[in-house]
Design a protein around this motif. Sequence first.
Motif: not given
Lengths: 385, 239
Positions: A292, A294-295, A298-305, A308, A380, A383, B83, B86-87
Amino acid sequence: MNVFAIRILMGDRAKYIGIVIGLTFAALLMTQQMSIFVGLMSRTFGFITDTSLPQIWVMDPKVQFIDDVKPMQDTELLRVRGVEGVEWAVPLYKGLLKARLSNGAFQNCIVVGLDDATLIGGPPEMVEGRLEDLRRAESVIVDEVGANGKLAKPPAVPGGKPQPLRVGDTLELNDHRAVVVGIARVSRTFQSQPVVYTTYSRATAFAPRERKLLSFILAQPAPGISADEAAERIRTRTGLAAYTAPEFKWLTVTYFLKYTGIPINFGISTLLGFIVGTVIAGQTFYNFTLDNIRQFGALKAMGATNLLLLRMILLQATVVGFVGYGLGVGAATLFGSTAGRSELAFLLLPQTLVVSALAVGVICTLSAVVSMWKVVFLEPAVVFK
Amino acid sequence: MSSSTAILCRGVTKNYGRGASEVRALRGIDLEVRLGELLMLIGPSGCGKTTLISVMAGILDQTDGDCSVLGENLRRLRGRRRTKFRGRNVGFVFQQFNLLPALTAAENVAVPLMLNGVGRTAAVRKGRELLARVGLGDRTRSLPAQLSGGQQQRVAIARALAHEPRIIVCDEPTSALDHDTGQQVMELLREVAVRPDRSLVIVTHDARIFGFADRIARMDDGHIERIVTSPDQLRTPVS
């Protein structure tokens, strides 16, 4: 995101089952091995548990455990009775005697001789007959497992089942005739020998002639005096060893822990369960994270710290930990309840459950930490690769 | 930096490795991405396109130079702040979609919203609305594995739009799709993603979709070779 973390975990059915199986196996093996160990250890002092009335056990100072009988002179009983603070004291014989069965075979038995007057120290539960029947001539009470097993009579027809020893049957104890007047239920002994109860005078008559035959003195403190204090007084005044029942149990267990390979053997099995569980669960959990990755990227790229993501991984580890532990302990309990009717020693204590839970917790933490390490240092940008 | 600038790169370099094995992926990039435009980054494999959008999206640190996104110098934003930035401000569309396989289409779209603090129920509801906008209103409960490549990319586009970011970066959004599906995906991107207050940066090899761009930046060997406004201009030699 907690619900999603669990959905992600369970979404990969094969890995989820793999991790749970690893943890179940670890919890089962650890709980089962520890329970058998505890069961075996509890058998070492089963006789003390059965002899529940007297609070103090008096014996030769060199005695190291319950089966390590070093007989004393009968006069020691009078000395103990003379100690201030002792309400009463009675003799107890405990020895290994040969029983000759009706087919001519010999079987070693643990013979327990109870005080003739009071019969203190008798079996905890009578299945057939009464304890008082021991006052009849040549009488003995045999334990249920022994009567059905090692002391059983030969089959009535060739190839048939052995016939359990019944009230009224006779056997020979060291060339002396003995009549069964009762069947008792007692704790399994460590050596698994049949237990035969009789009076002190008859037991000493059965036993080979020796100058000293008094195995133990069972004593009770006077009202208002604690068992500890009375035991201390007996030690001081007589020079004998005197222990409270819990102290004597612990002395016995300590001997087996110290001088036999039992703890090491079971410790190795338990450790093996821990290691195998760690390897299977850890490796599968790590593979699950890698699959997982890459997922996670992707979550990191989308702003998951990182915090989290760590929380999500920890939650996943906790969930598989609970499920694996529950299944493992459940299987161990099922095993125990099935084995309870067999020769196998199995005693599941709450403390064992706690130790297993802690061990599974450690396995889950280790597995999670390895995965967390990967995720925390994950770029990140992976991805886009 | 003018108010119409979304991303501004000045002298951006990026080196991978050290010493003899050092690779210079970006060699001093100067580029401005304006609000309301769809910019395509094109060029041969290994020319630095992906590295450049990674830097512009704030998921990779440049070695030197400055890159400002919506007025924020990314060099000065570190760790958790970056982060969060970016989010809030960047949406992603990936070549391999990168949808979470265990979650439904609506839940996948809900993820960026939840990362921005929206509750699960509200986020999934919004996810369903967005899926309807991209033509997947009847597949909200489907898992990614139950969707075709084109449908998965539509889910990914809905996900990139969910939290209404002002920058959307797309890495080869059509390369895993057949021609017709690729065209549909690009039409959808233009239709639902391009807004006066938002910029789209698309990295692509796919010459068939160049026509959807407002501007095309052609890269080679770590730098911008030329920027054109029409694919036809790419045919004329560099002066």
